[in-house]
Design an enzyme around this catalytic site. Structure first.
Site, PDB file in Angstrom:
ATOM      1  N   PRO A   1      -8.171 -40.938-103.124  1.00  0.00           N
ATOM      2  CG  PRO A   1      -7.990 -38.929-104.495  1.00  0.00           C
ATOM      3  CD  PRO A   1      -7.175 -39.832-103.505  1.00  0.00           C
TER       4      PRO A   1
ATOM      5  N   GLY B   1      -3.423 -44.588 -92.510  1.00  0.00           N
ATOM      6  CA  GLY B   1      -4.665 -43.323 -92.206  1.00  0.00           C
ATOM      7  C   GLY B   1      -4.722 -42.395 -92.952  1.00  0.00           C
TER       8      GLY B   1
ATOM      9  CE1 TYR C   1       6.108 -43.562-115.664  1.00  0.00           C
ATOM     10  CE2 TYR C   1       4.377 -42.276-114.665  1.00  0.00           C
ATOM     11  CZ  TYR C   1       4.995 -43.433-114.735  1.00  0.00           C
ATOM     12  OH  TYR C   1       4.193 -44.702-114.295  1.00  0.00           O
TER      13      TYR C   1
ATOM     14  N   GLY D   1      -7.874 -41.758-110.224  1.00  0.00           N
ATOM     15  CA  GLY D   1      -6.996 -40.554-110.262  1.00  0.00           C
ATOM     16  C   GLY D   1      -6.396 -40.609-111.819  1.00  0.00           C
TER      17      GLY D   1
HETATM   18  P1  NAP Z   1      -4.003 -47.210-119.535  1.00  0.00           P
HETATM   19  O1  NAP Z   1      -4.625 -46.330-118.902  1.00  0.00           O
HETATM   20  O2  NAP Z   1      -4.246 -48.621-119.535  1.00  0.00           O
HETATM   21  O3  NAP Z   1      -4.512 -46.832-121.063  1.00  0.00           O
HETATM   22  C1  NAP Z   1      -4.063 -45.628-121.787  1.00  0.00           C
HETATM   23  C2  NAP Z   1      -4.493 -45.542-123.117  1.00  0.00           C
HETATM   24  O4  NAP Z   1      -6.193 -45.754-123.317  1.00  0.00           O
HETATM   25  C3  NAP Z   1      -4.091 -44.498-124.141  1.00  0.00           C
HETATM   26  O5  NAP Z   1      -3.882 -45.069-125.367  1.00  0.00           O
HETATM   27  C4  NAP Z   1      -5.543 -43.616-124.208  1.00  0.00           C
HETATM   28  O6  NAP Z   1      -5.434 -42.990-125.164  1.00  0.00           O
HETATM   29  C5  NAP Z   1      -6.451 -44.754-124.163  1.00  0.00           C
HETATM   30  N1  NAP Z   1      -7.821 -44.260-123.397  1.00  0.00           N
HETATM   31  C6  NAP Z   1      -7.952 -43.650-122.089  1.00  0.00           C
HETATM   32  N2  NAP Z   1      -9.531 -43.498-121.942  1.00  0.00           N
HETATM   33  C7  NAP Z   1      -9.860 -44.140-123.053  1.00  0.00           C
HETATM   34  C8  NAP Z   1     -11.337 -44.210-123.178  1.00  0.00           C
HETATM   35  N3  NAP Z   1     -12.070 -43.657-122.455  1.00  0.00           N
HETATM   36  N4  NAP Z   1     -11.817 -44.682-124.422  1.00  0.00           N
HETATM   37  C9  NAP Z   1     -10.758 -45.249-125.312  1.00  0.00           C
HETATM   38  N5  NAP Z   1      -9.497 -45.200-125.004  1.00  0.00           N
HETATM   39  C10 NAP Z   1      -9.147 -44.521-123.832  1.00  0.00           C
HETATM   40  O7  NAP Z   1      -2.281 -47.076-119.764  1.00  0.00           O
HETATM   41  P2  NAP Z   1      -1.127 -46.527-118.792  1.00  0.00           P
HETATM   42  O8  NAP Z   1      -0.972 -45.163-119.014  1.00  0.00           O
HETATM   43  O9  NAP Z   1      -0.046 -47.420-118.823  1.00  0.00           O
HETATM   44  O10 NAP Z   1      -1.373 -46.624-117.436  1.00  0.00           O
HETATM   45  C11 NAP Z   1      -2.067 -45.910-116.371  1.00  0.00           C
HETATM   46  C12 NAP Z   1      -1.334 -45.213-115.393  1.00  0.00           C
HETATM   47  O11 NAP Z   1      -0.618 -46.041-114.748  1.00  0.00           O
HETATM   48  C13 NAP Z   1       0.001 -44.414-116.373  1.00  0.00           C
HETATM   49  O12 NAP Z   1      -0.358 -43.353-116.956  1.00  0.00           O
HETATM   50  C14 NAP Z   1       0.974 -44.309-115.064  1.00  0.00           C
HETATM   51  O13 NAP Z   1       0.731 -43.174-114.294  1.00  0.00           O
HETATM   52  C15 NAP Z   1       0.833 -45.552-114.217  1.00  0.00           C
HETATM   53  N6  NAP Z   1       1.508 -46.562-114.774  1.00  0.00           N
HETATM   54  C16 NAP Z   1       2.636 -47.312-113.776  1.00  0.00           C
HETATM   55  C17 NAP Z   1       3.514 -48.143-114.016  1.00  0.00           C
HETATM   56  C18 NAP Z   1       4.468 -48.713-113.268  1.00  0.00           C
HETATM   57  O14 NAP Z   1       5.471 -49.370-113.318  1.00  0.00           O
HETATM   58  N7  NAP Z   1       4.216 -48.443-111.803  1.00  0.00           N
HETATM   59  C19 NAP Z   1       3.527 -48.423-115.501  1.00  0.00           C
HETATM   60  C20 NAP Z   1       2.514 -48.116-116.309  1.00  0.00           C
HETATM   61  C21 NAP Z   1       1.593 -47.147-116.005  1.00  0.00           C
HETATM   62  P3  NAP Z   1      -5.540 -41.449-125.259  1.00  0.00           P
HETATM   63  O15 NAP Z   1      -4.575 -40.680-124.209  1.00  0.00           O
HETATM   64  O16 NAP Z   1      -5.568 -40.929-126.665  1.00  0.00           O
HETATM   65  O17 NAP Z   1      -7.198 -40.981-124.714  1.00  0.00           O
END
Ligand code: NAP
Length: 283
Positions: free
Chosen positions: A13, A9, A48, A16
């Site tokens: 969003p 429940g 992190y 995020g």
């Molecule tokens: P992502 O969101 O797939 O990619 C981030 C990359 O994209 C960064 O290099 C960012 O650069 C670039 N970017 C963002 N917006 C953009 C846009 N509009 N145009 C061009 N480039 C853009 O990668 P991620 O951070 O790995 O994944 C997202 C989130 O998922 C993480 O932050 C984390 O919270 C979570 N995560 C969880 C796990 C897990 O094991 N549970 C693993 C990985 C990630 P800039 O910052 O320079 O804009």
């Protein structure tokens, strides 16, 4: 902002802000800017190293707590897993400066998963975590956890992007009421995602960027997404995805990009299992 309703429940969003790989000293500014841009879901993790900075940005924003949805994650714990999980959860809460989190995820499907999950069930029952879930669980491990415990995970956060779409995983999650959440929605830019001709073509037709096309495609698949950016213009761009829709042909064109394999690492790979299982956070 649109929301999904989780299996207990709780409302979450559909989009995020993720803070993986944002150095702790940059995280407070990034989260402050993300909150100003309208993000209300924040996704961090003990692993992190930036929970304190997220907490400071939340506190200084003055945004009422009930308007925010804060997720953090448990790293793999040593035995006794139940005691250590409780301790790790309390440490995360203290670092965040919060009295509860909205979602607590088991970060990896390793270690004494059952001991960890029982402690997570306890913090959920006590209201300290409004919802509990997992990350990186492939269908076999997810189903095993569901079938052998009382509380079904509310969320499974897994690598999901145009090159690894997880449709079979999503089918299983749907069947059991587990919300699919994407990590690495942009594949962190791998495979030249941001200039991919198919995605760029759809973006041109829609008057949107590739990033917006990808986020829209995830949302239309009922997948919660948490793009990361340290750039305020991109933060604004990434949340501006609620005024257009991909048509069936465009959805099918993205569907055709699936390779069915990870671009990061395989959680079944014994070397990765060993590395992730042995990794311990400093405190
Ligand atoms: P992502 O969101 O797939 O990619 C981030 C990359 O994209 C960064 O290099 C960012 O650069 C670039 N970017 C963002 N917006 C953009 C846009 N509009 N145009 C061009 N480039 C853009 O990668 P991620 O951070 O790995 O994944 C997202 C989130 O998922 C993480 O932050 C984390 O919270 C979570 N995560 C969880 C796990 C897990 O094991 N549970 C693993 C990985 C990630 P800039 O910052 O320079 O804009």
């Amino acid at each position: 902002m649109q929301h999904v309703t989780l299996n207990n429940g709780v409302k979450m969003p559909v989009l995020g802000f993720g803070v993986y790989q944002i150095p702790a000293e940059q995280t407070e500014r990034a989260v402050t800017e993300a909150l100003a841009a309208g993000y209300r879901l924040l996704d961090t993790a003990a692993a992190y190293g930036n929970e304190e900075a997220v907490g400071r940005a939340v506190k200084n924003s003055g945004i009422p707590r009930q308007e925010l949805f804060v997720t953090t994650k448990l790293w793999v714990q040593d035995a006794p897993a139940q005691d250590n999980t409780r301790r790790a959860f309390e440490t995360s809460l203290t670092r965040l400066g919060l009295d509860h989190v909205d979602l607590y995820l088991m970060h990896q499907p390793y270690g004494d998963v059952y001991g960890q999950w029982r402690a997570m069930e306890a913090v959920n029952r006590e209201g300290l975590a409004q919802a509990i879930g997992v990350a990186n669980f492939y269908p076999d491990r997810l189903l095993d956890l569901i079938l052998n415990n009382e509380i079904t995970p509310a969320v499974n956060q897994i690598e999901t992007h145009p090159f690894f779409q997880r449709t079979a995983d999503q089918d299983l999650m749907r069947e059991h009421g587990v919300q699919h959440q994407a990590w690495g929605g942009f594949a962190e830019g791998k495979n030249d995602l941001f200039t991919h001709p198919v995605l760029a073509g759809i973006g041109e037709a829609q008057g949107k960027s590739v990033a917006q096309v990808v986020l829209r495609w995830l949302i239309q698949r009922d997948i919660v997404t948490i793009p990361k950016s340290v750039n305020p213009d991109r933060m604004a761009q990434n949340i501006d995805v609620f005024d257009f829709e991909l048509d069936n042909e465009q959805m099918a064109a993205v569907a055709a990009l699936d390779t069915g394999t990870t671009l990061f690492f395989d959680h079944h790979d014994p070397e990765m299992v060993a590395w992730l299982s042995k990794r311990r956070l400093e405190n």
